[in-house]
Write a protein that holds these residues in place. Structure first.
Motif, mmCIF file in Angstrom:
data_model
loop_
_atom_site.group_PDB
_atom_site.id
_atom_site.type_symbol
_atom_site.label_atom_id
_atom_site.label_comp_id
_atom_site.label_asym_id
_atom_site.label_seq_id
_atom_site.Cartn_x
_atom_site.Cartn_y
_atom_site.Cartn_z
ATOM 1 N N ALA A 30 0.831 -1.209 0.000
ATOM 2 C CA ALA A 30 0.000 0.000 0.000
ATOM 3 C C ALA A 30 0.864 1.258 0.000
ATOM 4 N N VAL A 31 1.906 1.273 0.822
ATOM 5 C CA VAL A 31 2.807 2.434 0.866
ATOM 6 C C VAL A 31 3.488 2.621 -0.485
ATOM 7 N N SER A 32 3.943 1.539 -1.099
ATOM 8 C CA SER A 32 4.607 1.632 -2.404
ATOM 9 C C SER A 32 3.660 2.165 -3.474
ATOM 10 N N LEU A 33 2.430 1.673 -3.497
ATOM 11 C CA LEU A 33 1.451 2.147 -4.481
ATOM 12 C C LEU A 33 1.141 3.626 -4.288
ATOM 13 N N LEU A 34 0.968 4.038 -3.043
ATOM 14 C CA LEU A 34 0.687 5.441 -2.743
ATOM 15 C C LEU A 34 1.879 6.315 -3.121
ATOM 16 N N GLN A 35 3.082 5.906 -2.727
ATOM 17 C CA GLN A 35 4.276 6.696 -3.033
ATOM 18 C C GLN A 35 4.493 6.832 -4.532
#
Length: 174
Positions: A30-35
């Motif tokens: 989720a963090v990677s997709l958001l970033q």
């Protein structure tokens, strides 16, 4: 990390249980997709990276200049990496750097009007991406709970010395 058996030489480290492992991977994904989407928006609309946006945001919301150490601790970035990013921002006229009159070892960083203008220009798109990807699928209660949980995790992680206080690794002089 995905193997249920301890790795050779790992001592008696207990593996993560399936729920912990699943949570770990979901969080990282989720963090990677958001970033990725935030980075894309910032580069498209402002020609800046996420870390550069973070520097501008911190400086735009501070009553005065910050030291490079304060910035490095706040954005959780290495000293050398932040020095490089600050150099790019300074060259673009978005920040200024100068000596701290109270501490000759410190460098003060301040946002310029051009930096403030750029920050305010990219902020609406940043909010839209964040809202669409992170907050739209959540209820108000979810947001409160997630904030509480992540604040506990962050505070636990921040209980250790800041990265800028970590001694630098010395190269062997062989």
């Amino acid at each position: 990390m995905t193997d249920a058996r301890p790795a050779a030489g790992s001592g008696d480290v207990e593996p993560l249980d399936p729920a912990q492992l699943g949570t770990y991977f979901v969080l990282l994904e989720a963090v990677s997709l958001l970033q990725h989407q935030v980075e894309r928006q910032l580069r498209t609309e402002g020609g800046i990276s996420y870390v550069q946006f973070e520097v501008l945001a911190r400086l735009a919301h501070t009553p005065g200049p910050l030291t490079m150490t304060q910035l490095a601790d706040g954005v959780v970035y290495s000293r050398s990496g932040l020095t490089y990013q600050a150099g790019l921002l300074e060259k673009a006229g978005l920040i200024t750097r100068g000596p701290d009159p109270d501490d000759d070892r410190a460098t003060l960083v301040a946002i310029t009007q051009d930096g403030r203008d750029l920050f305010h220009r990219v902020l609406p798109g940043h909010v839209q991406v964040s809202r669409r990807l992170l907050f739209d699928p959540l209820t108000a209660d979810d947001v409160r709970q997630l904030g509480d949980i992540m604040a506990r995790v962050r505070d636990h992680m921040r209980a250790r010395p800041p990265r800028s206080a970590t001694p630098r690794k010395r190269r062997d002089a062989t």
